[in-house]
Each structure stands twice: as C-alpha cells, then as structure tokens.
Design an enzyme around this catalytic site. Structure first.
Site, short mmCIF file in Angstrom:
data_model
loop_
_atom_site.label_atom_id
_atom_site.label_comp_id
_atom_site.label_asym_id
_atom_site.label_seq_id
_atom_site.Cartn_x
_atom_site.Cartn_y
_atom_site.Cartn_z
N SER A 1 11.86 -0.39 11.48
CA SER A 1 11.09 -1.53 11.02
C SER A 1 11.06 -1.54 9.50
O SER A 1 11.63 -0.65 8.85
CB SER A 1 9.65 -1.45 11.56
OG SER A 1 8.98 -0.31 11.01
N LYS A 2 10.40 -2.53 8.93
CA LYS A 2 10.37 -2.64 7.47
C LYS A 2 9.71 -1.43 6.81
O LYS A 2 10.05 -1.06 5.70
CB LYS A 2 9.63 -3.92 7.06
CG LYS A 2 10.42 -5.18 7.34
CD LYS A 2 9.72 -6.42 6.81
CE LYS A 2 10.55 -7.67 7.06
NZ LYS A 2 9.88 -8.89 6.55
N ARG A 3 8.78 -0.79 7.52
CA ARG A 3 8.13 0.37 6.91
C ARG A 3 9.09 1.56 6.79
O ARG A 3 8.85 2.47 6.00
CB ARG A 3 6.89 0.77 7.72
CG ARG A 3 7.18 1.33 9.11
CD ARG A 3 5.90 1.58 9.88
NE ARG A 3 6.15 2.02 11.23
CZ ARG A 3 6.31 3.29 11.59
NH1 ARG A 3 6.27 4.24 10.67
NH2 ARG A 3 6.52 3.62 12.85
#
Length: 466
Positions: free
Chosen positions: A240-242
């Site tokens: 994910s973006k994290r």
C-alpha cells in the site's frame, strides 16, 4: 508459433509498481523468446478512465524503456467487436437473454449469502422462454456456462488449478444498455490480438476460469496463463502507499534511474541464482516464467535505493550531469551555463560515490553551481566565525603561490603548511571546505579545490574573510 504477450492496464490511476512489474515480465518474456509485446488500454470504465491516467501509463512505460510492438489497442473503441461475439454466442445457444429485475437479483444474492453459496445468480432465465419476458425490462445477455465437470488452468507459475464448474455463475456478457462487460472484452481482445501468453497478477486467477470457458465457447485457441504473486510490503501485508507503493513517475521524481527500477522489479519474485545486479541484456537472456516464485515478493525501499546507488556509480559523468542539471537549476533559479556543467562533470567522480538518488546527487553537487558569495549553512558559519575566517586570510595568500593545482599537490601543500603552523590538517581543511562549499560535508576537499580551479577557489575563500 510466434509468442505474443500483452500488458493491459486500466487507465483509472497511475502506473503502480505491481503493474510496472507485470509489464516488465511480459516484455522480458516476449524478448527472451523472440516474440512480440503488445499494449492494450482497458478503458471500458468510462466514468473512471481518464486521459491523464493514459498519459501516465505511456510515460511510465517509456521511462522504463519497455517499448511495446505495434500501436496500442484501446478497448473501448472495440465495443462493436465485443457485441458481435456476444451475439454469436447467443445465436449458437451458448448465451441467453436474462430479464431478471434488480429486485430479483438482490433476492438471489441475499439467498446465496445466507446459504453460503458461491454463485450469486441462480439461472432464473437460463432455460426459460423469452416469450415469458416481463414488459418494459431490457435484458442482459448471459453466458451459458458449463454446469458439470471442472475447469482446469495449467498455470505456468501456480501449477494446475481446478475449479468445479458448478461454482461458476452465468456471467453477464452484455449489459441491458448493450455495453460489453470487462470479462467479454478481455477475452475477445486477447483472441483478436492473438495473445499466446497471459502473464498477470494472481488476483486475476479467479477470472481466468470464466475467461477460459468463454474462449472455448468462441472456438478460439487457449492461451497459456501465468499468474504471478502480488507484491507485499516489508511487513508481509498487501503493498500500500504506506509501504511506498507510489506510481512509477513518483520514483522517477524521487531520483531513481530507470535501469535500477527495472533491475529491482525483476528481482521481485524472479531470480537467477544469487545474482542481484542484472543488466538488461542478461535479463532478456535469462528470463523465463518457470523461475517466477509462487510466494509474494516484498517491496523494500531501502534495497531499491541501494541498488539505485550502484547504477548511479556505474553511470557516465556526462549523463548524470544532464539528469541533475534541471534539479539544480530549479534551486538556483537560473540555467546552468556550459562552464558550470563542465565543472559538475569534473566533480562527478567524487559526488556520485556518495549518493543513492539523483536528488541526493543534485543536493551534493549544488555548491559547484552557486554564485558568489556562497551562502553558508549554520555549521559552516560556526567554523568560519569560530576562527576559521581569520585563518583563511593566511591560507588564501599561501595557496595563491601553488602552481600545480591538482588534488594531490594541494593536499601535500596543506599537510606541509599545517605542520609549519603547528596545526592539524583538519584545522586547515575544514575552514576551506566551509568557505568553498557552504557546508561542512563535501567530497574530499582538495578534490573540490581542483574541480573549482584556482581562481574560483581563491575568491570563495576571500569572500569568507571579509
């Protein structure tokens, strides 16, 4: 038989890392076997498909140097072809009109969920006479899927995967407004494009069973499937973006080199022994679907940066100057002239060993392009104001007499002069570094003086004595 692969992204967002790896694997396999790599833009979702997303896909693939063969295919433009295929199946009794109302479909789904069934549609109109159709209801066209037996995918990565046909719905081919569904469009396009190998993420594996049934019903040749595991973050969770799951263009803007990105993506789920640094030529020569692992790969930004540092060090000095010049120009607010670019190129050998990204390289090289007087950061100011400035008067006067303006000669002078003054070399080198670079961190200071040249060095030193 000529091998043909395809990359088929939906233009509803940026070209993400998983998509870029899928494109790379398709490209490499096609090149490995002397086949063709095609590009299809699956833009049938008209509400979410955008031109900026299409542009980003093209730009990302071009930056990665994944050149596709032939003109790109736009799926929406082929809607008539998709409808003709559905009508052919309807005429052959392999599809049927379904007049189920929204309320009936909702009731079917609720009943299926209550009974924990996988099929959400109960075949209400599969064998009914269209004469029974309710007035005013526009039908969808559904595929008459096999109800008995099994469908097996001989997957090149996952191995043989089987599902009971009783678990598969009669999927919709054409909506009530006549627009084709994704499942129909994909199959018809793959057939028309003569795709021999469908290489994609394993999140599409469930679709493959339905698509294979449809391919057989249309009388087309069955492609070979290779469903590659998805990419996870360092913690094992879905990327994910994290975790750093940005668009390809974001990694470009973060200072990654395309060859480093290709090398890193290649190693996410594929390997060739213990080799980590793999050239493009080696990748094409070695790549084979059989070496793709079944377990999810883990994305690690630190490893990508380290690999990028390797490719920066391996790049030519002239190329790196061309890449970082726009970054430096944006900071200094002017176009770099040929003299400054030549200076950057002379200093590149000492700069590129210290950088893992082009951003770091540009930041480290920026002092070579600054105009006088050089702005000093807080640590450099402390060196100059703490006695270094007074020492620079004597240093500049004696440096002016040095004729052999090379790094070894300048270092030899500094050692000799320091000893004569009863100083440590660092007490002489650090004020010089602060004055000529504006910071207390730089490439070897005598190398910096050689790159700047005698005239520029002396004026920068004198600027800090006033």
């Amino acid at each position: 038989m000529s091998i043909i692969t395809r990359f088929a992204p939906s233009p509803t967002g940026y070209l993400h890392i998983g998509g870029a790896r899928t494109a790379l694997f398709n490209y490499l396999y096609a090149k490995h076997v002397g086949g063709a790599f095609l590009l299809r833009i699956e833009d049938t979702d008209r509400e979410r498909s955008t031109q900026p997303a299409i542009d980003a896909i093209f730009a990302g693939l071009k930056w990665l140097s994944l050149a596709w063969d032939d003109e790109p295919v736009f799926q929406f433009a082929r809607a008539d072809k998709h409808r003709i295929a559905a009508e052919k199946l309807l005429a052959e009794g392999k599809a049927y009109r379904c007049y189920a109302t929204p309320e009936e479909l909702t009731a079917m789904r609720e009943e299926a969920k209550a009974k924990k069934l996988t099929k959400m549609y109960n075949g209400l109109w599969r064998d009914r006479d269209p004469k029974d159709a309710p007035a005013g209801v526009k039908p969808v066209i559904r595929f008459k899927a096999p109800q008995d037996g099994e469908t097996t995918i001989e997957d090149l990565v996952q191995g043989a995967v089987t599902v009971a046909n009783s678990q598969l719905d009669d999927m919709v081919l054409l909506r009530s407004d006549g627009t084709p569904t994704y499942m129909l469009s994909v199959v018809v396009d793959d057939i028309d494009m003569k795709i021999t190998h469908v290489i994609r993420g394993d999140d599409h594996l469930n679709n493959a069973f339905r698509q294979l049934q449809l391919i057989k019903a249309l009388g087309a040749a069955q492609p070979l499937y290779a469903h590659i595991p998805l990419i996870h973050g360092p913690d094992g969770a879905k990327l994910s973006k994290r975790h750093g799951a940005l668009g390809v263009e974001a990694y470009r803007d973060l200072g990654m080199l395309p060859e480093a990105m290709r090398n890193y993506l290649l190693r996410l789920g594929w390997g060739h022994g213990d080799d980590e640094i793999i050239s493009d030529q080696q990748a094409i020569a070695w790549f084979d679907i059989g070496h793709v692992g079944r377990n999810p790969a883990r994305f690690d930004t630190a490893k990508l940066s380290n690999l990028n540092g390797h490719y920066i060090r391996a790049s030519s000095d002239a190329r790196l100057v061309g890449l970082i010049a726009p970054l430096i120009e944006a900071k200094v607010g002017r176009t770099l002239d040929t003299e400054i670019k030549a200076r950057l190129e002379r200093g590149m050998a000492g700069l590129k060993t210290r950088a893992k990204t082009l951003i770091e390289l540009a930041d480290g090289a920026g002092f070579y392009a600054k105009t006088r007087p050089i702005a000093l950061d807080d640590k450099a100011k402390a060196v100059i104001e703490g006695g270094g400035g007074a020492l620079l008067v004597d240093i500049s006067r004696n440096l002016d007499a040095v004729n052999d303006w090379t790094a070894p000669s300048l270092e030899a002078w500094a050692k000799s002069w320091s000893e004569a003054k009863g100083l440590k070399l660092g007490q002489v080198a650090q004020p010089i570094r602060a004055a000529v670079s504006g910071t207390t961190v730089s490439p070897p200071v005598f190398e910096v003086l050689a790159v700047l040249g005698k005239a520029e060095t002396l004026v920068r030193l004198l600027d800090c004595t006033r």
